[in-house]
Scaffold this motif. Structure first.
Motif, PDB file in Angstrom:
ATOM      1  N   VAL C  22     -30.891 112.878   1.664  1.00 14.39           N
ATOM      2  CA  VAL C  22     -30.970 112.231   2.974  1.00 14.39           C
ATOM      3  C   VAL C  22     -30.892 110.719   2.816  1.00 14.39           C
ATOM      4  CG1 VAL C  22     -32.535 111.738   4.883  1.00 14.39           C
ATOM      5  CG2 VAL C  22     -32.185 114.091   4.157  1.00 14.39           C
ATOM      6  N   TYR C  23     -31.636 110.189   1.839  1.00 16.65           N
ATOM      7  CA  TYR C  23     -31.626 108.740   1.668  1.00 16.65           C
ATOM      8  C   TYR C  23     -30.337 108.201   1.098  1.00 16.65           C
ATOM      9  CZ  TYR C  23     -35.644 107.162   3.929  1.00 16.65           C
ATOM     10  OH  TYR C  23     -36.498 106.825   4.935  1.00 16.65           O
ATOM     11  N   PHE C  25     -27.434 109.493   1.748  1.00 14.92           N
ATOM     12  CA  PHE C  25     -26.540 109.538   2.907  1.00 14.92           C
ATOM     13  C   PHE C  25     -26.810 108.374   3.858  1.00 14.92           C
ATOM     14  CE2 PHE C  25     -25.413 111.118   7.164  1.00 14.92           C
ATOM     15  CZ  PHE C  25     -24.091 111.463   6.933  1.00 14.92           C
ATOM     16  N   ILE C  26     -28.087 108.193   4.194  1.00 19.05           N
ATOM     17  CA  ILE C  26     -28.441 107.141   5.149  1.00 19.05           C
ATOM     18  C   ILE C  26     -28.158 105.752   4.577  1.00 19.05           C
ATOM     19  CG2 ILE C  26     -30.421 106.029   6.276  1.00 19.05           C
ATOM     20  CD1 ILE C  26     -31.464 108.807   6.888  1.00 19.05           C
ATOM     21  N   LEU C  29     -24.515 105.086   4.707  1.00 18.38           N
ATOM     22  CA  LEU C  29     -24.132 104.845   6.090  1.00 18.38           C
ATOM     23  C   LEU C  29     -24.475 103.410   6.506  1.00 18.38           C
ATOM     24  CD1 LEU C  29     -22.988 106.772   8.305  1.00 18.38           C
ATOM     25  CD2 LEU C  29     -25.298 106.848   9.222  1.00 18.38           C
ATOM     26  N   TYR C  30     -25.683 102.982   6.177  1.00 20.25           N
ATOM     27  CA  TYR C  30     -26.089 101.603   6.440  1.00 20.25           C
ATOM     28  C   TYR C  30     -25.133 100.634   5.763  1.00 20.25           C
ATOM     29  CZ  TYR C  30     -30.675 102.977   8.329  1.00 20.25           C
ATOM     30  OH  TYR C  30     -31.684 103.491   9.085  1.00 20.25           O
ATOM     31  N   ASP C  53     -36.928 100.497   7.585  1.00 20.35           N
ATOM     32  CA  ASP C  53     -36.592 101.748   6.914  1.00 20.35           C
ATOM     33  C   ASP C  53     -37.200 101.839   5.525  1.00 20.35           C
ATOM     34  OD1 ASP C  53     -35.113 104.032   5.851  1.00 20.35           O
ATOM     35  OD2 ASP C  53     -34.056 103.879   7.756  1.00 20.35           O
TER      36      ASP C  53
END
Lengths: 284, 241, 233
Positions: C22-23, C25-26, C29-30, C53
């Motif tokens: 998840v991290y 991916f995030i 994305l950021y 975050d």
């Protein structure tokens, strides 16, 4: 091994003490059973003995140390298995045991050997999430044996086990005893207590009502009689004889020779009967 | 009706016992305070100090804030479902006449109703920006559908609460959709169309100006929301242990 | 050894629950979004993302982790081994801060040319992550379930976020200097623009004081409300 004198304990917020002055000693290599209905104080006693509840009154000496003065090293030498176990559900049985074994300084038993002992060797690489309740309990039982403890605390170790696994667990407990391990068991299963424990303590309302060996209790509270069940013209009948003069009892001899005998049982009391008799309570 | 009442009664009892209601009310109040007071204040300050006109972004801000209730309520519902599954309450309800579908329908419609109410209050009590009331119906429907989407994203895929947090974090990506719609100039932005709120934003920005585009976004948006929701529902119903 | 083992199991636990995916991916994305922003606003937004975050990562996850371990009786099994409560807490803090710092390293790449004080950024972030994880542990020790944790964490998290008002030039008061988050923001800003040494020293001392307090309270509350109380046993 364990010496408890005048143990009192009150949960904060409760007016009445949960334990109202317990006295007992447990010798090295003994299997000692705490029997009693739920809420009687069995679990509280165990929690004190394993050093989780600290603000008790009275003296509790375990492994020659006053329990108030122990630190986390105490857990190097004891093993504990709770009634509602759980380990990391996303880890396999083997991963769980390996993790827990690394928390001890001293020598530990090979997790695989333990899994084999309780019949979980084929599930060693299965995640706990897929385990049944009985399997989880057996795994948790393995966990309590990892550090070769001198003192083993088992909370309802046999509940939810099928006869085959029940046998396995009993055998392992007896094997531990033969190695000199002291075992404390809480249970409300009288058969387990009867077949495993050297001595049992009945706990009711925070007090010990009775402590003795199951055998002595059964003889002491039973009647010295033998009951014979036999067939008489197709119907089942029974007759009781005193044990004391059985060898010379003519009536008894006649019955044996003239009717087909089905069962002969001595009439010692069951632990359940004794429990109800001494405490006025049912166990469940 | 009697069944629903029984479920509702159990929930009311639960809600008074834990902080879920406080969380819902508190979250909503914070949201309203921001929209009613903080944004206008911030706007005046920015204009004064940095000659930056926040008013240009009011519609975007309102769109973003409109997404908070469905995502927040969705997450809360998702965690209630996970919690009740852990405690085997769902198994228990599944063997009563309510059935699992009844349980799910009830939980999800409550949170959808809460989200829709919250959207309308927010959208038409603020002094910043709003879309014509006539065109608010379909965006509101889509916003409401995002509640069960978020809840099911957590409840269908997560095995436990901790995994639920990870999926909740992932669901948070939906908050980026309005910004992608607004700030990304190229057609690449339509890649973000797999995020349902992207289409809500689309309808927000076309409602008063470009009606044919508004209807196009509405149709695609409803389809995407319906599709995502249907897939998640199917996964949830099948995945129950 | 025990501690390393505990950290290892925590990281594996977090990995199996998808945290790392998840991290990753995030963060990526950021990264994509930040690369597309104009210089100037890019720094502001990056620091903002790091604040809301990265530093709050532990705050977000620790509640669910502890409540799961409590609910599944894992704590029972853990605390009848020689594992110390302090080791348990340190393992949680370190494992989560590794994930947070890894994510931070990805997020800062678009502004790496603007960073003038990398050690201050890293160390400041790390101390802040530790603070929020301990803060989360304190709240989790007093929470019944995840939604209960959320409610408390949302309220306290908002109070902790107040110094953002100063960062965004909305409102400022000397009172903010009492909060650990003001210190976090000072250190984040110090990474990209020249800041007086006194400010930086204040910020580090402030975070260290808050961290000591949080560690003390986390230990105490966990012992009282989870281990001894109704929780573990």
């Amino acid at each position: 091994m364990i010496n408890v004198q005048n143990l009192l304990f009150t949960y904060s917020g409760n007016a009445e003490p949960t334990l109202q002055g317990l006295d007992f000693t447990i010798a090295k290599g003994e299997i000692f059973g705490f029997l009693g209905p739920s809420g009687a104080g069995k679990s509280t006693t165990i929690k004190i003995l394993i050093g989780i509840l600290k603000n008790y009154q009275g003296q509790v000496t375990v492994l020659n140390r006053e329990l108030r003065r122990i630190n986390a090293d105490y857990y190097e030498s004891i093993g504990v298995a709770f009634e509602f176990p759980n380990l990391y559900s996303k880890f396999t049985a083997l991963e769980n045991l390996r993790f827990f074994s690394k928390l001890y300084k001293g020598p530990t038993t090979n997790p695989l050997d333990l899994l084999t002992m309780v019949g979980l060797e084929t599930d060693q690489n299965t995640r706990i999430a897929e385990f049944s309740k009985g399997m989880k309990m057996r795994l948790n039982f393995c966990r309590s044996l990892l550090n070769n403890p001198d003192l083993l605390f088992l909370d309802e170790p046999t509940s939810g086990q099928d006869p085959v696994n029940l046998r396995k667990i009993k055998d392992i407990i007896l094997e531990q005893k033969s190695k000199g391990t002291t075992v404390c068991i809480t249970t409300h299963d009288m058969h387990v207590a009867d077949s495993l424990c050297d001595r049992v303590a009945f706990i009711v309302d925070g007090k010990i009502a009775l402590v003795d060996s199951p055998r002595a209790l059964k003889l002491q509270h039973g009647s010295r009689m033998v009951r014979v069940e036999y067939r008489d013209k197709g119907s089942l009948k029974n007759k009781d004889y005193s044990l004391d003069s059985l060898a010379t009892n003519q009536d008894f001899q006649n019955l044996l020779s003239s009717f087909p005998v089905e069962t002969i049982h001595t009439q010692e009391a069951t632990l359940e009967d004794i429990f109800i008799k001494t405490t006025g309570r049912k166990l469940q | 009706m009697k069944k629903i009442m029984a479920l509702a009664l159990a929930d009311i009892k639960n809600i008074t016992r834990d902080s879920t209601l406080i969380l819902v009310l508190f979250g909503t109040v914070v949201l309203y305070i921001m929209v009613w007071f903080l944004i206008p204040l911030l706007s005046a300050l920015l204009l004064d100090k940095l000659v930056f006109n926040l008013a240009d972004y009011y519609l975007l801000i309102i769109c973003f804030f409109s997404l908070i209730p469905p995502l927040l309520f969705g997450m809360i519902t998702g965690f209630i479902i996970l919690e009740e599954r852990d405690e085997e309450i769902i198994t228990f309800i599944a063997v009563t006449p309510v059935r699992k579908t009844g349980y799910l329908a009830y939980k999800l419609s409550i949170s959808m109703a809460a989200a829709i109410t919250s959207f309308y209050v927010l959208a038409y009590t603020n002094s910043l920006a709003h879309i014509p009331l006539l065109y608010s119906f379909f965006p509101a429907i889509m916003i409401a559908m995002e509640t069960p989407i978020t809840a099911l994203l957590i409840a269908s895929f997560a095995e436990n609460k901790v995994e639920g947090m990870a999926f909740g974090k992932l669901a948070g990506i939906m908050f980026l959709a309005p910004f992608i719609y607004y700030f990304v100039p190229s057609h690449w932005k339509y890649l973000a169309g797999i995020l349902p709120p992207f289409w809500v934003t689309g309808t927000f920005f076309t409602a008063g100006s470009n009606i044919s585009l508004y209807w196009l976004y509405t149709v695609i948006g409803l389809l995407i929301h319906g599709l995502v929701l249907a897939v998640l529902l199917k996964i949830f119903i099948n995945s129950q242990r | 050894m025990r501690l390393l083992n505990a950290i290892h199991i925590d990281i594996t636990f977090q990995f199996r629950h998808g945290f790392y995916y998840v991290y990753l991916f995030i963060s990526v994305l950021y990264l994509l979004i930040l690369f597309n922003l104009q210089q100037g606003i890019r720094e502001t937004i990056t620091l903002l993302l790091l604040f809301i975050d990265t530093t709050m990562l532990g705050f977000f996850f620790i509640g669910a982790i502890v409540l799961l371990e409590k609910g599944q009786n894992i704590l029972q099994s853990l605390f009848v081994t020689p594992l110390r409560l302090s080791e348990y807490i340190i393992a949680k803090v370190i494992s989560l801060s590794i994930l947070a710092m890894a994510s931070a390293l990805i997020i800062v790449t678009p502004i790496h040319l603007s960073i003038i004080n990398f050690p201050v950024l890293l160390f400041g972030l790390w101390l802040s992550v530790i603070f929020f994880t301990l803060f989360g542990l304190i709240i989790a020790a007093r929470s019944q379930n995840v939604n209960d944790y959320f409610a408390k964490a949302l309220g306290l998290g908002l109070v902790a976020s107040l110094p953002l008002a100063q960062y965004l030039h909305i409102f400022s008061t000397p009172l903010f200097y009492v909060l650990p988050t003001r210190a976090t923001l000072i250190l984040l800003e110090a990474a990209v623009k020249p800041t007086g040494l006194l400010h930086i020293i204040y910020a580090f001392i402030c975070l260290l004081v808050w961290n000591s307090l949080a560690a003390f309270l986390a230990y105490r509350y966990f012992y009282r409300h989870v281990l001894v109380g109704t929780g573990a046993l």
